[in-house]
Scaffold this active site. Structure first.
Site, PDB file in Angstrom:
ATOM      1  N   GLU A  37      58.948  55.257  82.511  1.00 48.77           N
ATOM      2  CA  GLU A  37      58.761  54.720  83.872  1.00 48.77           C
ATOM      3  C   GLU A  37      59.631  53.497  84.083  1.00 48.77           C
ATOM      4  O   GLU A  37      60.255  53.325  85.132  1.00 48.77           O
ATOM      5  CB  GLU A  37      57.310  54.271  84.047  1.00 48.77           C
ATOM      6  N   ASP A  39      62.418  52.667  82.570  1.00 50.32           N
ATOM      7  CA  ASP A  39      63.829  53.038  82.681  1.00 50.32           C
ATOM      8  C   ASP A  39      64.144  53.648  84.047  1.00 50.32           C
ATOM      9  O   ASP A  39      65.208  53.419  84.607  1.00 50.32           O
ATOM     10  CB  ASP A  39      64.215  54.027  81.573  1.00 50.32           C
ATOM     11  N   SER A  84      72.153  45.240  75.156  1.00 52.60           N
ATOM     12  CA  SER A  84      71.282  46.415  75.136  1.00 52.60           C
ATOM     13  C   SER A  84      72.163  47.656  75.207  1.00 52.60           C
ATOM     14  O   SER A  84      73.381  47.557  75.271  1.00 52.60           O
ATOM     15  CB  SER A  84      70.295  46.365  76.286  1.00 52.60           C
ATOM     16  N   LEU A  85      71.539  48.797  75.199  1.00 54.52           N
ATOM     17  CA  LEU A  85      72.291  50.052  75.228  1.00 54.52           C
ATOM     18  C   LEU A  85      72.025  50.769  76.538  1.00 54.52           C
ATOM     19  O   LEU A  85      70.897  50.753  77.034  1.00 54.52           O
ATOM     20  CB  LEU A  85      71.814  50.950  74.093  1.00 54.52           C
ATOM     21  N   GLU A 114      72.256  57.682  64.879  1.00 54.51           N
ATOM     22  CA  GLU A 114      71.204  56.965  64.154  1.00 54.51           C
ATOM     23  C   GLU A 114      69.891  57.117  64.894  1.00 54.51           C
ATOM     24  O   GLU A 114      69.886  57.407  66.088  1.00 54.51           O
ATOM     25  CB  GLU A 114      71.528  55.462  64.104  1.00 54.51           C
ATOM     26  N   LYS A 116      66.816  55.675  66.925  1.00 50.65           N
ATOM     27  CA  LYS A 116      66.566  54.479  67.730  1.00 50.65           C
ATOM     28  C   LYS A 116      65.162  54.000  67.364  1.00 50.65           C
ATOM     29  O   LYS A 116      64.158  54.565  67.793  1.00 50.65           O
ATOM     30  CB  LYS A 116      66.654  54.777  69.221  1.00 50.65           C
ATOM     31  N   ASP A 118      61.864  51.922  67.156  1.00 45.87           N
ATOM     32  CA  ASP A 118      61.111  51.253  68.203  1.00 45.87           C
ATOM     33  C   ASP A 118      60.405  50.037  67.624  1.00 45.87           C
ATOM     34  O   ASP A 118      59.217  50.054  67.344  1.00 45.87           O
ATOM     35  CB  ASP A 118      60.103  52.241  68.798  1.00 45.87           C
ATOM     36  N   ARG A 137      66.189  38.474  69.762  1.00 41.90           N
ATOM     37  CA  ARG A 137      67.206  38.711  70.767  1.00 41.90           C
ATOM     38  C   ARG A 137      67.089  37.748  71.954  1.00 41.90           C
ATOM     39  O   ARG A 137      68.098  37.352  72.531  1.00 41.90           O
ATOM     40  CB  ARG A 137      67.047  40.155  71.249  1.00 41.90           C
ATOM     41  N   GLU A 174      66.363  46.222  63.057  1.00 37.16           N
ATOM     42  CA  GLU A 174      65.127  46.362  63.811  1.00 37.16           C
ATOM     43  C   GLU A 174      63.955  46.084  62.880  1.00 37.16           C
ATOM     44  O   GLU A 174      63.799  46.741  61.847  1.00 37.16           O
ATOM     45  CB  GLU A 174      65.051  47.807  64.339  1.00 37.16           C
ATOM     46  N   TYR A 226      71.200  48.109  61.073  1.00 35.28           N
ATOM     47  CA  TYR A 226      72.080  49.120  61.668  1.00 35.28           C
ATOM     48  C   TYR A 226      73.370  48.550  62.244  1.00 35.28           C
ATOM     49  O   TYR A 226      74.085  49.251  62.959  1.00 35.28           O
ATOM     50  CB  TYR A 226      71.347  49.918  62.738  1.00 35.28           C
ATOM     51  N   LYS A 289      76.963  56.196  68.356  1.00 39.03           N
ATOM     52  CA  LYS A 289      77.972  55.133  68.350  1.00 39.03           C
ATOM     53  C   LYS A 289      79.332  55.707  67.980  1.00 39.03           C
ATOM     54  O   LYS A 289      79.414  56.561  67.084  1.00 39.03           O
ATOM     55  CB  LYS A 289      77.620  54.063  67.309  1.00 39.03           C
ATOM     56  N   LYS A 313      67.135  59.099  74.776  1.00 40.66           N
ATOM     57  CA  LYS A 313      65.698  58.889  74.538  1.00 40.66           C
ATOM     58  C   LYS A 313      64.922  60.188  74.725  1.00 40.66           C
ATOM     59  O   LYS A 313      65.177  60.934  75.662  1.00 40.66           O
ATOM     60  CB  LYS A 313      65.177  57.845  75.512  1.00 40.66           C
ATOM     61  N   CYS A 407      21.524  55.034  75.153  1.00 41.33           N
ATOM     62  CA  CYS A 407      22.345  55.525  74.053  1.00 41.33           C
ATOM     63  C   CYS A 407      22.423  57.052  74.125  1.00 41.33           C
ATOM     64  O   CYS A 407      21.393  57.722  74.182  1.00 41.33           O
ATOM     65  CB  CYS A 407      21.734  55.090  72.728  1.00 41.33           C
ATOM     66  N   CYS A 410      20.425  58.424  70.890  1.00 41.24           N
ATOM     67  CA  CYS A 410      18.990  58.261  70.633  1.00 41.24           C
ATOM     68  C   CYS A 410      18.200  57.845  71.864  1.00 41.24           C
ATOM     69  O   CYS A 410      16.983  57.719  71.810  1.00 41.24           O
ATOM     70  CB  CYS A 410      18.762  57.264  69.492  1.00 41.24           C
ATOM     71  N   CYS A 425      24.067  49.954  71.076  1.00 41.12           N
ATOM     72  CA  CYS A 425      22.735  50.521  70.936  1.00 41.12           C
ATOM     73  C   CYS A 425      22.018  49.687  69.881  1.00 41.12           C
ATOM     74  O   CYS A 425      22.480  49.596  68.744  1.00 41.12           O
ATOM     75  CB  CYS A 425      22.817  51.983  70.497  1.00 41.12           C
ATOM     76  N   CYS A 431      18.898  55.330  65.000  1.00 44.46           N
ATOM     77  CA  CYS A 431      19.926  56.030  65.770  1.00 44.46           C
ATOM     78  C   CYS A 431      20.846  56.785  64.792  1.00 44.46           C
ATOM     79  O   CYS A 431      21.561  56.157  64.005  1.00 44.46           O
ATOM     80  CB  CYS A 431      20.688  54.995  66.589  1.00 44.46           C
TER      81      CYS A 431
HETATM   82  S1  IVH Z   1      72.708  49.178  68.185  1.00 45.21           S
HETATM   83  C1  IVH Z   1      75.198  46.856  71.305  1.00 45.21           C
HETATM   84  N1  IVH Z   1      71.247  50.833  66.773  1.00 45.21           N
HETATM   85  O1  IVH Z   1      67.799  49.273  70.824  1.00 45.21           O
HETATM   86  C2  IVH Z   1      74.177  47.762  70.783  1.00 45.21           C
HETATM   87  N2  IVH Z   1      70.172  49.470  68.410  1.00 45.21           N
HETATM   88  O2  IVH Z   1      68.716  49.045  73.703  1.00 45.21           O
HETATM   89  C3  IVH Z   1      73.394  47.158  69.724  1.00 45.21           C
HETATM   90  N3  IVH Z   1      67.745  49.770  68.508  1.00 45.21           N
HETATM   91  O3  IVH Z   1      68.229  45.819  71.076  1.00 45.21           O
HETATM   92  C4  IVH Z   1      72.252  47.944  69.313  1.00 45.21           C
HETATM   93  N4  IVH Z   1      67.607  51.291  66.929  1.00 45.21           N
HETATM   94  O4  IVH Z   1      66.632  46.677  69.342  1.00 45.21           O
HETATM   95  C5  IVH Z   1      71.262  49.901  67.747  1.00 45.21           C
HETATM   96  N5  IVH Z   1      70.058  52.328  65.439  1.00 45.21           N
HETATM   97  C6  IVH Z   1      70.076  51.392  66.392  1.00 45.21           C
HETATM   98  C7  IVH Z   1      68.902  50.961  67.051  1.00 45.21           C
HETATM   99  C8  IVH Z   1      69.003  50.000  68.061  1.00 45.21           C
HETATM  100  C9  IVH Z   1      66.923  50.546  67.800  1.00 45.21           C
HETATM  101  C10 IVH Z   1      67.317  48.858  69.588  1.00 45.21           C
HETATM  102  C11 IVH Z   1      67.794  47.459  69.409  1.00 45.21           C
HETATM  103  C12 IVH Z   1      68.536  47.093  70.645  1.00 45.21           C
HETATM  104  C13 IVH Z   1      68.069  48.140  71.607  1.00 45.21           C
HETATM  105  C14 IVH Z   1      69.196  48.438  72.575  1.00 45.21           C
END
Ligand code: IVH
Length: 669
Positions: A37, A39, A84-85, A114, A116, A118, A137, A174, A226, A289, A313, A407, A410, A425, A431
């Site tokens: 949502e 995004d 960010s990506l 790779e 991603k 979380d 960050r 991460e 990473y 990448k 994603k 309850c 019981c 309860c 119970c």
């Molecule tokens: S590379 C310039 N590799 O995703 C890009 N990020 O949306 C640098 N993340 O802040 C990030 N797994 O916290 C990269 N294998 C991975 C990742 C990764 C998770 C997170 C990271 C970053 C966010 C970017």
């Protein structure tokens, strides 16, 4: 004109909403909406801003990378911005990304895929191979200096291994809380009556913001690295740098793969859509990448993210379904928890039929009604939960949820303690789910560990009226058991043997097994350190209880209340007669000297060379006593970094001697 006006309003509202969600996410570790949502909202805002650049708000979240900066840690500037990506949910957009890359740099492109992860992004700086700084960050340009906390993470080398590393470099990764640790943390929090953490990412981010790094150390965070940053960069490709940093001691997940075409990338994505649930950390997609650093440089960046990388994603982490009913479960403490019954729906590889809703407040907050169309979310192996209602789908005949007054097991009238979210309860002795829940807790691994009795046997023993409380277990006789259904000689002997063996289980686990509210296994250990037998604990006053480190008002009151009940006193007495360990084995730290005899200490703040626990052990082993609050009788306050100003002020006012860590260590040397 009218459309323009509507869109101007939409831009304003989206800007405001996304900024608020960012703030909640980064400052308070709360995700109010699903990633999907979020995004979608951001994407919509980007589109609108492209249509009407003049309407872009000065504080638009599309112009920034992330959140704001937390005040309590030192702020540090990132040498290389933490970007960010760009992300996508579709194979088509991924092909478009590939086409853009090829158009810019030609057809000879190799990718690295790779997971991603979380978790929480971290930047790690090394000088002459030594770890010198860990930073969050923050807003992408500046983050929080959380070096002390990062030092506790075992996957982060404090000194790079081997040779060949540059004098100064940065590794990005991460930080995450492994799923089993997260689940255990929530079990502990539940035992202790604390609010549960929503997901491992919030848990990891909350942990990293702790002021006391010893708490961080206990949480067993992990870190997958990473990224590698260095000028000049000694490597030609990202994959070479991954191999190198792995050799230097960084933990690199071995799930990455080189791909020679976008089709291979898509195959990787498909393969990991299911396999990712095997990993110890929640992942929400794949990062693609460009492997060559030279090509990465050629491709460059937009204002927010690199053109050489993209995140794909997985979308199915949240699903839409119908709420069919609510079931009320009664736990061993009598707490009543609502569980949502759902129209079965496919979610993250499994069929979901039930979801947790926590308590009555949550039903109110979500404004849930039976028959509603609801959003369900799931992260890794965690129980799915309802995150919201699609009000546009609400039917006129939807039925309000009335929380039961009695309850469900019981029939006893439920009670709700002022200020607490749960209904209880009170019929502890009569119970059935409470009785069986207490028995199951007692025999569980971390308590008496009687694995010859399982939940089925518990039910059988209870329904055949042989066992109504944990002490009854020790009155069981061979003759009583052998007559029961499915009980052969071997089973019966195993049960009796298991019970016999449990008599050797140490006191702290027996105490935990009693199931006193808020006394989890860690608290039980702390209590046993100060009160070496059950008599001492039974006789403890409120003041004595709260003087124990980490025991607060709520736990103290719960213990006092437990021992005020004559039935509990009788139960404990019967367990003692049965031969259980209600006394600590000589667990007192070895006495090294009596140098601190008769002196009381308060420990406050964070220490460099010893943990708080070690400090406490040192004081005790030299004859001193540790208390938690400052009074005129106190001899010393041992002050570490970041101690509370009010403590310091109080101690100064009362003229109490304040010792630094070094001064204290000097004292016992
Ligand atoms: S590379 C310039 N590799 O995703 C890009 N990020 O949306 C640098 N993340 O802040 C990030 N797994 O916290 C990269 N294998 C991975 C990742 C990764 C998770 C997170 C990271 C970053 C966010 C970017």
């Amino acid at each position: 004109m009218a459309i323009e006006k509507d869109q101007a309003l939409e831009i304003k509202e989206l800007t405001h909403r996304i900024n608020y969600l960012n703030y909640q996410y980064y400052q308070n570790s709360v995700s109010e909406v699903s990633d999907y949502e979020f995004d979608q909202m951001l994407k919509r805002l980007q589109e609108l801003e492209e249509l009407h650049p003049e309407l872009r708000q000065p504080n638009s979240p599309t112009q920034r990378v992330g959140g704001t900066i937390t005040k309590s840690f030192k702020t540090v500037e990132h040498k290389y911005p933490m970007l960010s990506l760009g992300n996508t949910y579709s194979a088509e957009e991924l092909r478009e990304f590939d086409a853009r890359v090829r158009k810019s740099v030609g057809d000879e492109v190799e990718y690295v895929c790779e997971q991603k992860f979380d978790g929480v992004a971290i930047s790690l700086t090394y000088e002459n191979g030594q770890f010198i700084q860990g930073a969050t960050r923050g807003d992408g340009m500046r983050g929080d200096d959380i070096t002390a906390n990062v030092r506790t993470i075992r996957d982060v080398p404090l000194q790079a291994h081997g040779q060949g590393f540059p004098d100064l470099f940065e590794v990005r990764g991460e930080v995450f809380m492994p799923l089993p640790v997260f689940e255990q943390l929530n079990i502990d929090r539940e035992e202790a009556g604390e609010q549960l953490l929503a997901n491992p990412r919030n848990a990891a981010s909350g942990t990293l913001k702790q002021q006391d790094s010893s708490i961080v150390a206990h949480r067993k965070l992990g870190c997958f690295s990473y990224g590698f940053y260095c000028i000049p960069n000694p490597f030609e490709t990202h994959s070479e740098s991954l191999q190198a940093i792995q050799k230097w001691g960084f933990k690199v997940s071995d799930t990455w793969r080189k791909c020679n075409s976008i089709e291979e990338v898509l195959a990787y994505i498909n393969e990991w859509e299911e396999r990712r649930f095997e990993l110890p950390i929640a992942t929400d997609g794949v990062v693609v990448k460009v492997n060559s650093y030279a090509l990465q440089e050629e491709l460059g960046f937009t204002s927010k993210s690199p053109r050489w990388a993209i995140a794909y994603k997985y979308a199915a982490m949240s699903a839409v379904t119908i709420l069919k009913g609510i079931q009320y479960q009664v736990g061993r403490t009598g707490a009543v928890t609502p569980v949502a019954l759902l129209e079965p729906v496919q979610l993250a590889g499994t069929v979901v039929k039930r979801a947790s809703v926590h308590n009555a407040n949550e039903i109110k907050r979500l404004d849930l009604r039976l028959g509603d169309t609801v959003f369900v979310e799931k992260g890794g192996e965690i129980i799915p939960k309802i995150t919201g209602v699609d009000f546009s789908e609400r039917k006129a005949d939807s039925i309000a949820i009335l929380y039961p007054e009695n309850c469900p097991a019981c029939g006893t009238t439920l009670v709700r303690v002022e200020g607490e979210a749960n209904h209880y309860c009170p019929n502890e002795k009569g119970c059935p789910p409470q009785i069986m829940g207490k028995l199951e807790h007692f025999i569980s691994r971390k308590a008496l560990y009687i694995d010859s009795i399982g939940p089925k046997t518990v039910e059988q023993l209870f329904s055949s009226k042989l066992v109504n409380d944990v002490a009854d277990l020790y009155d069981l006789k061979y003759e009583q058991l052998i007559g029961l259904d499915r009980m052969g000689e071997k089973t019966v002997n195993n049960i009796l043997e298991g019970l016999q063996k449990s008599k050797e289980i140490p006191f702290d686990r027996v105490l935990f097994g009693l199931g006193i509210r808020f006394v989890g296994s860690t608290v039980a250990k702390k209590l046993v350190e100060q009160f070496p037998d059950i008599e001492a604990l039974k006789g403890a006053t409120y003041e004595e209880l709260v003087a124990v480190n980490e025991i607060g008002d709520r736990i103290a009151n719960s213990i006092l209340e437990y021992f005020r009940n004559p039935e509990h006193i009788l139960l404990v007495e019967r367990l003692k007669q049965a031969g259980l360990q209600l006394k600590a084995e000589n667990n007192a730290p070895e006495i090294e000297s009596d140098r601190l005899e008769g002196k009381t200490f308060v420990i406050s703040g964070v220490f460099q060379s010893v943990s708080r626990d070690e400090l406490q052990q040192l004081i005790i082993s030299h004859g001193g006593k540790v208390v938690s609050s400052i009074s005129a009788k106190l001899a010393y306050l041992v002050a570490g970094d970041k101690m509370g100003p009010s403590k310091l002020e109080k101690a100064t006012k009362l003229g109490i001697t304040i010792l630094s860590e070094d001064q204290f260590l000097e004292m016992i040397r």
